[in-house]
Design a protein around this motif. Structure first.
Motif, short mmCIF file in Angstrom:
data_model
loop_
_atom_site.label_atom_id
_atom_site.label_comp_id
_atom_site.label_asym_id
_atom_site.label_seq_id
_atom_site.Cartn_x
_atom_site.Cartn_y
_atom_site.Cartn_z
N GLU A 170 17.18 -28.00 -51.71
CA GLU A 170 16.73 -27.61 -52.28
C GLU A 170 15.87 -28.43 -53.58
OE1 GLU A 170 19.93 -27.82 -55.72
OE2 GLU A 170 21.27 -26.26 -54.56
N GLY A 171 14.61 -27.32 -53.61
CA GLY A 171 13.18 -26.78 -54.90
C GLY A 171 12.46 -28.17 -54.29
N LYS A 172 11.97 -29.64 -54.48
CA LYS A 172 10.80 -29.82 -53.94
C LYS A 172 11.08 -30.19 -52.09
CE LYS A 172 8.68 -32.04 -57.86
NZ LYS A 172 7.95 -33.25 -58.07
N GLU A 202 11.15 -27.06 -50.31
CA GLU A 202 9.17 -26.75 -50.63
C GLU A 202 8.77 -27.44 -49.26
OE1 GLU A 202 7.63 -27.13 -53.97
OE2 GLU A 202 8.41 -25.11 -55.02
#
Length: 285
Positions: A229-231, A234
């Motif tokens: 999830e999140g960073k 990415e």
């Protein structure tokens, strides 16, 4: 399995894992009918120090422990291998379920090859207990055509069944991997649940530590898949994209080298053909 090795006219019998006692699904091993005075027999002494137990008393205690757990809304886990001893357990439990009409409790075989195991057992009755063959010949009843036992191939299949107290025969017996290990992690913290080991443990396995270290604690490593999830997600996407671009560049580089080599070889072939044509023309003139 029993092996017969013949050398210089003498027989050597290799039988390290045999059972001379009759089981529900197998006749006892009778080596006297197979071999006539072998020169040497090699067998195992792993059970020599184990006191024999009455089969009736053993089964009575086994079934009693299971029923006591089910009546108190607990679940029973039986770690098993995908074939072999599990067939004996299936016959014993299915017979008990049919005799007592235990439809309020689930009986489950949970292995990745559960369907294949049952279909193979159904087709091999001639190698099993004589009573199985006789029953099939007279009534066309196959001992492995179960009425109560359900087949599951994964933990997700098990979760789809009705929420009832259940007995689950799950692989593997060592509990190093497979559904048996997963169910142990899920059920171990519930006091009403029960785990019963029906065969000798594999050395240095989780099943071995559980059976030999009951007076203390046993550490179990749990591995789970956790979505990014999140960073972190990415960063993972960026790394995958960079990897894909590098692979594409590498493939293009290989294609360019192959095309260059092909062009060079074509030029050499063309120049050689022109030279031969020129020599031929000179000879004709």
């Amino acid at each position: 399995t029993v092996w017969r090795i013949n050398g210089d006219g003498e027989d050597v019998v290799y039988a390290v894992d045999i059972n001379h006692r009759k089981d529900l699904h197998l006749n006892g091993a009778n080596l006297e009918q197979i071999f006539d005075k072998p020169a040497l027999m090699i067998t195992s002494g792993s059970s020599s120090l184990v006191s024999p137990v009455s089969k009736q008393a053993r089964d009575r205690e086994f079934l009693g422990s299971i029923m006591n757990t089910l009546r108190h809304d607990g679940n029973v886990l039986l770690p098993v291998d995908t074939a072999g001893r599990v067939l004996e357990l299936i016959c014993l439990l299915e017979t008990h379920w049919q005799k007592n009409q235990l439809g309020n409790y689930e009986l489950v075989l949970l292995t990745s090859v559960a369907y294949n195991t049952m279909e193979f057992a159904k087709s091999q009755l001639e190698w099993m207990n004589t009573s199985f063959t006789t029953s099939f010949e007279h009534t066309r009843t196959n001992a492995f055509s179960t009425k109560f036992m359900k087949i599951c191939h994964s933990k997700s299949d098990l979760l789809k069944l009705p929420k009832k107290p259940r007995v689950v025969m799950a692989s593997l017996a060592s509990m190093e991997s497979g559904p048996a290990r997963e169910l142990l992690i899920d059920w171990a913290m519930v006091p009403n649940n029960l785990i019963v080991f029906t065969q000798s443990p594999v050395a240095d396995s989780l099943g071995h530590h559980l059976q030999t270290g009951l007076s203390g604690s046993v550490r179990v490593q749990v591995s789970r898949r956790i979505p990014l999830e999140g960073k972190e997600l990415e960063q993972h996407i960026m790394m995958e994209e960079e990897k894909r671009i590098k692979e594409e560049k590498g493939e293009k580089g290989v294609d360019t080298k192959e095309n260059a080599a092909f062009s060079l070889e074509s030029a050499r072939t063309a120049s050689g053909a022109l030279a031969r044509l020129a020599r031929t023309s000179n000879g004709l003139s």
